[in-house]
Design a protein around this motif. Sequence first.
Motif, mmCIF file in Angstrom:
data_model
loop_
_atom_site.group_PDB
_atom_site.id
_atom_site.type_symbol
_atom_site.label_atom_id
_atom_site.label_comp_id
_atom_site.label_asym_id
_atom_site.label_seq_id
_atom_site.Cartn_x
_atom_site.Cartn_y
_atom_site.Cartn_z
ATOM 1 N N THR A 22 0.833 -1.207 0.000
ATOM 2 C CA THR A 22 0.000 0.000 0.000
ATOM 3 C C THR A 22 0.867 1.256 0.000
ATOM 4 O O THR A 22 0.595 2.205 -0.740
ATOM 5 N N LEU A 23 1.917 1.263 0.812
ATOM 6 C CA LEU A 23 2.796 2.435 0.869
ATOM 7 C C LEU A 23 3.611 2.604 -0.407
ATOM 8 O O LEU A 23 3.827 3.725 -0.870
ATOM 9 N N VAL A 24 4.045 1.489 -0.992
ATOM 10 C CA VAL A 24 4.767 1.560 -2.264
ATOM 11 C C VAL A 24 3.858 2.161 -3.335
ATOM 12 O O VAL A 24 4.271 3.041 -4.105
ATOM 13 N N ASP A 25 2.614 1.723 -3.384
ATOM 14 C CA ASP A 25 1.649 2.256 -4.347
ATOM 15 C C ASP A 25 1.415 3.745 -4.109
ATOM 16 O O ASP A 25 1.399 4.540 -5.046
ATOM 17 N N PHE A 26 1.250 4.139 -2.854
ATOM 18 C CA PHE A 26 1.036 5.549 -2.526
ATOM 19 C C PHE A 26 2.246 6.378 -2.950
ATOM 20 O O PHE A 26 2.105 7.450 -3.528
ATOM 21 N N ARG A 32 8.121 12.121 -4.835
ATOM 22 C CA ARG A 32 9.182 12.290 -3.842
ATOM 23 C C ARG A 32 8.692 12.746 -2.467
ATOM 24 O O ARG A 32 9.269 12.384 -1.454
ATOM 25 N N ARG A 33 7.654 13.520 -2.418
ATOM 26 C CA ARG A 33 7.166 14.043 -1.128
ATOM 27 C C ARG A 33 5.978 13.238 -0.603
ATOM 28 O O ARG A 33 5.097 13.765 0.066
ATOM 29 N N TRP A 34 5.963 11.938 -0.894
ATOM 30 C CA TRP A 34 4.839 11.099 -0.527
ATOM 31 C C TRP A 34 4.588 11.070 0.975
ATOM 32 O O TRP A 34 3.445 11.048 1.407
ATOM 33 N N ASP A 47 -7.259 10.645 4.652
ATOM 34 C CA ASP A 47 -6.639 9.465 4.069
ATOM 35 C C ASP A 47 -7.661 8.482 3.507
ATOM 36 O O ASP A 47 -7.390 7.775 2.554
ATOM 37 N N ASP A 48 -8.858 8.478 4.051
ATOM 38 C CA ASP A 48 -9.873 7.538 3.576
ATOM 39 C C ASP A 48 -10.428 7.918 2.205
ATOM 40 O O ASP A 48 -11.083 7.109 1.548
ATOM 41 N N SER A 49 -10.154 9.135 1.733
ATOM 42 C CA SER A 49 -10.639 9.558 0.423
ATOM 43 C C SER A 49 -9.668 9.194 -0.706
ATOM 44 O O SER A 49 -9.966 9.408 -1.871
ATOM 45 N N GLU A 50 -8.531 8.635 -0.356
ATOM 46 C CA GLU A 50 -7.522 8.225 -1.329
ATOM 47 C C GLU A 50 -7.836 6.826 -1.861
ATOM 48 O O GLU A 50 -8.546 6.055 -1.208
ATOM 49 N N PRO A 51 -7.290 6.483 -3.049
ATOM 50 C CA PRO A 51 -7.360 5.079 -3.464
ATOM 51 C C PRO A 51 -6.691 4.225 -2.383
ATOM 52 O O PRO A 51 -5.664 4.632 -1.829
ATOM 53 N N ASN A 52 -7.256 3.104 -2.066
ATOM 54 C CA ASN A 52 -6.778 2.252 -0.961
ATOM 55 C C ASN A 52 -6.857 2.980 0.379
ATOM 56 O O ASN A 52 -6.064 2.735 1.280
ATOM 57 N N GLY A 53 -7.812 3.876 0.509
ATOM 58 C CA GLY A 53 -7.945 4.669 1.731
ATOM 59 C C GLY A 53 -8.142 3.831 2.973
ATOM 60 O O GLY A 53 -7.599 4.157 4.031
ATOM 61 N N ASP A 78 13.611 -1.754 -0.872
ATOM 62 C CA ASP A 78 13.850 -3.193 -0.734
ATOM 63 C C ASP A 78 12.531 -3.964 -0.712
ATOM 64 O O ASP A 78 12.419 -5.025 -1.318
ATOM 65 N N ALA A 79 11.552 -3.428 -0.008
ATOM 66 C CA ALA A 79 10.238 -4.077 0.054
ATOM 67 C C ALA A 79 9.597 -4.113 -1.330
ATOM 68 O O ALA A 79 9.033 -5.133 -1.737
ATOM 69 N N GLU A 80 9.709 -3.011 -2.078
ATOM 70 C CA GLU A 80 9.129 -2.957 -3.421
ATOM 71 C C GLU A 80 9.769 -4.014 -4.320
ATOM 72 O O GLU A 80 9.076 -4.750 -5.027
#
Length: 88
Positions: A22-26, A32-34, A47-53, A78-80
Amino acid sequence: MTDTTKPVRVPMPEWTDEELRTLVDFRRRNGRRWKSKLLDLYLFGKDDSEPNGNALRWIRNRQGPSRVDALTKTTLDDAEKRLVELSE
């Protein structure tokens, strides 16, 4: 009388693959400023209004904004890489 017992430290939960995915997708969608974007969304309850909220809200509730902020670029890179290899 003073309470002299030490508070019990509860260990932080490990990052799950789904949380990291989820964080990789976000990060991919927000650049860069994710982290700043996500922390602002957490702060204002958007945050709930985002895709995958719902997954982002789960991460906030389970890990906390400070753990998201402390997540290093290398850890997420590394996780990605690992998650891509698992899906192939």
